[in-house]
Design a protein around this motif. Structure first.
Motif, PDB file in Angstrom:
ATOM      1  N   THR A 189      22.115 -14.911 -38.425  1.00 35.36           N
ATOM      2  CA  THR A 189      22.682 -16.054 -37.709  1.00 35.36           C
ATOM      3  C   THR A 189      24.169 -15.879 -37.440  1.00 35.36           C
ATOM      4  O   THR A 189      24.744 -16.625 -36.665  1.00 35.36           O
ATOM      5  CB  THR A 189      22.458 -17.345 -38.512  1.00 35.36           C
ATOM      6  OG1 THR A 189      23.200 -17.264 -39.740  1.00 35.36           O
ATOM      7  CG2 THR A 189      20.992 -17.549 -38.816  1.00 35.36           C
ATOM      8  N   LYS A 190      24.788 -14.887 -38.102  1.00 34.88           N
ATOM      9  CA  LYS A 190      26.232 -14.679 -37.942  1.00 34.88           C
ATOM     10  C   LYS A 190      26.555 -13.373 -37.234  1.00 34.88           C
ATOM     11  O   LYS A 190      27.722 -12.976 -37.174  1.00 34.88           O
ATOM     12  CB  LYS A 190      26.893 -14.710 -39.327  1.00 34.88           C
ATOM     13  CG  LYS A 190      26.688 -16.038 -40.053  1.00 34.88           C
ATOM     14  CD  LYS A 190      27.289 -16.015 -41.452  1.00 34.88           C
ATOM     15  CE  LYS A 190      27.055 -17.345 -42.155  1.00 34.88           C
ATOM     16  NZ  LYS A 190      27.580 -17.343 -43.541  1.00 34.88           N
ATOM     17  N   VAL A 191      25.509 -12.717 -36.726  1.00 37.30           N
ATOM     18  CA  VAL A 191      25.695 -11.417 -36.074  1.00 37.30           C
ATOM     19  C   VAL A 191      25.007 -11.452 -34.717  1.00 37.30           C
ATOM     20  O   VAL A 191      23.959 -12.078 -34.552  1.00 37.30           O
ATOM     21  CB  VAL A 191      25.079 -10.283 -36.942  1.00 37.30           C
ATOM     22  CG1 VAL A 191      25.254  -8.932 -36.260  1.00 37.30           C
ATOM     23  CG2 VAL A 191      25.701 -10.276 -38.324  1.00 37.30           C
ATOM     24  N   GLN A 192      25.586 -10.797 -33.741  1.00 30.00           N
ATOM     25  CA  GLN A 192      24.937 -10.672 -32.445  1.00 30.00           C
ATOM     26  C   GLN A 192      23.609  -9.930 -32.600  1.00 30.00           C
ATOM     27  O   GLN A 192      23.544  -8.884 -33.239  1.00 30.00           O
ATOM     28  CB  GLN A 192      25.840  -9.899 -31.477  1.00 30.00           C
ATOM     29  CG  GLN A 192      27.113 -10.620 -31.087  1.00 30.00           C
ATOM     30  CD  GLN A 192      26.835 -11.798 -30.164  1.00 30.00           C
ATOM     31  OE1 GLN A 192      25.881 -11.774 -29.383  1.00 30.00           O
ATOM     32  NE2 GLN A 192      27.664 -12.822 -30.274  1.00 30.00           N
ATOM     33  N   SER A 193      22.546 -10.475 -32.015  1.00 28.00           N
ATOM     34  CA  SER A 193      21.231  -9.833 -32.130  1.00 28.00           C
ATOM     35  C   SER A 193      21.238  -8.426 -31.552  1.00 28.00           C
ATOM     36  O   SER A 193      20.498  -7.557 -32.005  1.00 28.00           O
ATOM     37  CB  SER A 193      20.169 -10.679 -31.423  1.00 28.00           C
ATOM     38  OG  SER A 193      20.002 -11.922 -32.077  1.00 28.00           O
TER      39      SER A 193
END
Length: 654
Positions: free
Chosen positions: A39-43
């Motif tokens: 949720t805190k990282v670009q997919s």
């Protein structure tokens, strides 16, 4: 290597209308595997996402490619498909021992036009996961829409099959939408499967006790029902405090509760466009494609009593399901020496349900059962006579045929066909009998060689066969001998030439075996179109090895190439659903049948030779050993037809 370039391979068009080729960075992530919060990282840092055409066999080791927008062209009453490939760059699963790299959420939107018309997700837009059979991507297992979740495995590519089915009354225009892919933590259901057995059992008992309290409350007084609900709520609250759910309590940004803006900001968005053009594929297919469905396989696997209500329900389900593929199904039971009982409708012709079968406009041809094939009693003969007398008075009688024997090989079997046909024609002189064959009868001095004997078959079976259905295997790569076959027929007397494939022909010729190229599957119908066949037969779509429970593993029949005779699978093998699961090959058969409608449209305006010239000019199909290995020419040919016919329409209505 971070900036590697992948050359075009099977299924990747070199400049087609839907899938281009650009040089972009498809390198690895800068992150390292571990306990990563998705949720805190670009997919895009966690996984590769790219699109592939429907003719690509996307295996587990498929190499990542650049992600580009999808642009499809479809007529009304047509289905077009693409594939979305997913491959993890790193693992972000908190449970390193689970064997899962991480999970993704796939969200689909409706496809909307500027005028407000929609192609609705779940109805017109569907998603299915491609599952390997014998290591080959083939089974298409339905996913939930508009939102679904799947787990990804480390070092493996997973494919999602996206289909757009355009209704026959859909307004033409440009439709646009998105498919949004988001890396998330593996869902609770997947994590639950890795709990210790004693913990699972404990949870089961607690939940079961809650259910035992709630279920009987319907007939209880209000006060007692309220107390029962309070007791259940207390028990469930205690369950949520178990250590098993500690991570869920601490994680205030679970994927189900993620802020919508945060999802969009971290997700990978695939732009999805469909051009619906002002042409409708005919509801009744131009080419009758009759496919067998084994009633005995259905009876064995689903433990059904022949003639029971559940038996009728199962056959009815298979009939309706296969019609969506422009296929005219027939049910079959095989007898001695390749004689076959073939029928499209399980009910007698005078049954109220029968007319809905035979009158269905999606049905291009239907088989009438020759009941005396297994019983030569007077009762069976009377049933045959009544069946024919009812059907021959109907408008749909022109679709009827009898399929009596599969591949007769000697004069005795030819005599049996003549005898059965004579009985049928005594009731209906215009009845059509279909006979499949790959050789002339043995023991007959017909010609100097086997092929000449094969060509002479119409003379032996006339007037007892009207549809002469020959194996493509016999032709090999010599299309020139088609003229020799057709010249023996008498179309003025209603004789037709159909073809079929089975365990042959083999690679590189077009067929539907597992592991063949996608364009090789689709080319079966290109070959039919070029050679001028007026119909097509396939012996079996569900003829796998015998099993006695619905969820039993699928085994292909011994002695046959993998995939021969099997075009769909029981849904119970993959999930709790009882709906059949299509193969990738079945979807490509549909695409080939739709191609025939495009080519017929073009031929109606410019002639058959011009249509054949277009196929050759674009390199789509030149012969059974010379057809495109790449998807690009298919898109170009379809675009040519669209532009030519659409341009004429604009002039016509100007």
């Amino acid at each position: 290597m971070q900036n590697f370039n992948v050359p075009p391979v099977e299924g990747v068009a070199g400049g087609g209308t839907s899938y281009g080729w650009v040089h972009e960075d498809t390198g690895p992530s800068q992150l390292t595997s571990g306990d990563i919060d998705p949720t805190k990282v670009q997919s895009a840092e966690l996984l590769h996402v790219w699109c592939m055409p429907s003719t690509a066999n996307v295996g587990q080791q498929e190499v990542p490619r650049p992600l580009e927008p999808v642009a499809l062209l479809a007529a009304r009453n047509e289905r077009e498909s693409i594939q979305i490939a997913l491959r993890p760059k790193v693992s972000w699963s908190a449970n390193s021992g689970s064997g899962i790299a991480g999970a993704v959420q796939i969200r689909s939107t409706d496809l909307c036009s500027s005028s407000g018309d929609r192609l609705v997700v779940g109805k017109s837009v569907t998603l299915r996961r491609v599952v390997s059979i014998l290591g080959v991507p083939d089974a298409l297992v339905p996913l939930d829409v508009p939102v679904s979740r799947i787990n990804l495995l480390p070092g493996e590519t997973t494919a999602i099959w996206v289909s757009v089915t355009v209704p026959h009354d859909q307004p033409p225009g440009q439709y646009e939408g998105q498919i949004i892919v988001t890396a998330v933590k593996p869902d609770a259901e997947s994590a639950m499967s890795y709990l210790p057995k004693d913990e699972k059992y404990r949870l089961y008992k607690e939940l079961k006790s809650c259910l035992d309290v709630v279920e009987p409350l319907d007939d209880k007084p209000l006060e007692e029902a309220v107390e029962g609900a309070k007791s259940t709520a207390s028990s469930l609250r205690q369950l949520l405090l178990l250590p098993t759910f500690q991570e869920c309590r601490d994680d205030h940004t679970s994927s189900d509760e993620m802020d919508e803006d945060n999802i969009i900001n971290t997700s990978i968005s695939i732009r999805f466009g469909v051009t619906v053009w002002d042409f409708t594929l005919p509801l009744t297919p131009s080419l009758p494609a009759v496919f067998g469905v084994s009633e005995t396989v259905i009876e064995d696997r689903f433990c059904l009593q022949h003639g029971s209500q559940s038996w009728y329900d199962a056959l009815d389900q298979h009939f309706e399901w296969l019609l969506q593929y422009r296929i005219s199904p027939f049910f079959c039971r095989w007898g001695e020496s390749m004689r076959v009982l073939a029928y499209t409708c399980p009910w007698p012709a005078d049954h109220p349900k029968a007319d809905s079968y035979y009158s269905d406009p999606r049905l291009a041809a239907y088989a009438i059962p020759y009941l005396p094939i297994f019983s030569c009693t007077d009762t069976a003969k009377d049933s045959l006579r009544r069946e024919v007398e009812v059907l021959k008075s109907k408008p749909h009688w022109k679709k009827a045929y009898f399929y009596l024997w599969d591949e007769p090989v000697n004069l005795e079997q030819y005599d049996m066909i003549r005898s059965m046909s004579s009985e049928i024609r005594a009731y209906a002189p215009d009845a059509r009998v279909l006979t499949t064959y790959y050789s002339g009868p043995s023991g007959a001095e017909l010609a100097a060689n086997n092929f000449e004997a094969f060509v002479k078959v119409p003379g032996i079976l006339r007037p007892h066969t009207q549809i002469f259905c020959t194996s493509e295997w016999v032709l090999g790569s010599r299309e020139d001998i088609v003229k020799d076959i057709v010249c023996e027929l008498q179309p003025e007397n209603g004789e037709e030439w159909w073809t079929y494939v089975c365990l042959g022909p083999t690679d590189p010729h077009p067929n539907w075996h597992l592991g063949m190229r996608g364009t090789q599957h689709r080319a079966v119908m290109w070959r039919v179109w070029k050679e001028g066949g007026t119909g097509f037969l396939y012996w079996g779509a569900n003829c796998y090895e015998k099993a006695t429970i619905p969820s039993a593993e699928i085994s292909f029949r011994r002695g046959l190439p993998p995939g021969d005779g099997v075009l769909f699978y029981p849904g119970e093998v993959f999930s709790s659903s009882n709906e059949p699961v299509a193969s990738v090959r079945l979807e490509r058969i549909l695409s080939g049948l739709q191609d025939i409608e495009y080519l017929k449209l073009y031929s109606s305006k410019h002639g058959k030779e011009a249509a054949l010239s277009l196929m050759e000019r674009r390199g789509v199909y030149l012969g059974p050993e010379r057809y495109t290995l790449d998807h690009g020419p298919i898109d170009l040919m379809r675009a040519d037809i669209y532009q030519a016919c659409n341009f004429e329409a604009r002039i016509l209505f100007a």
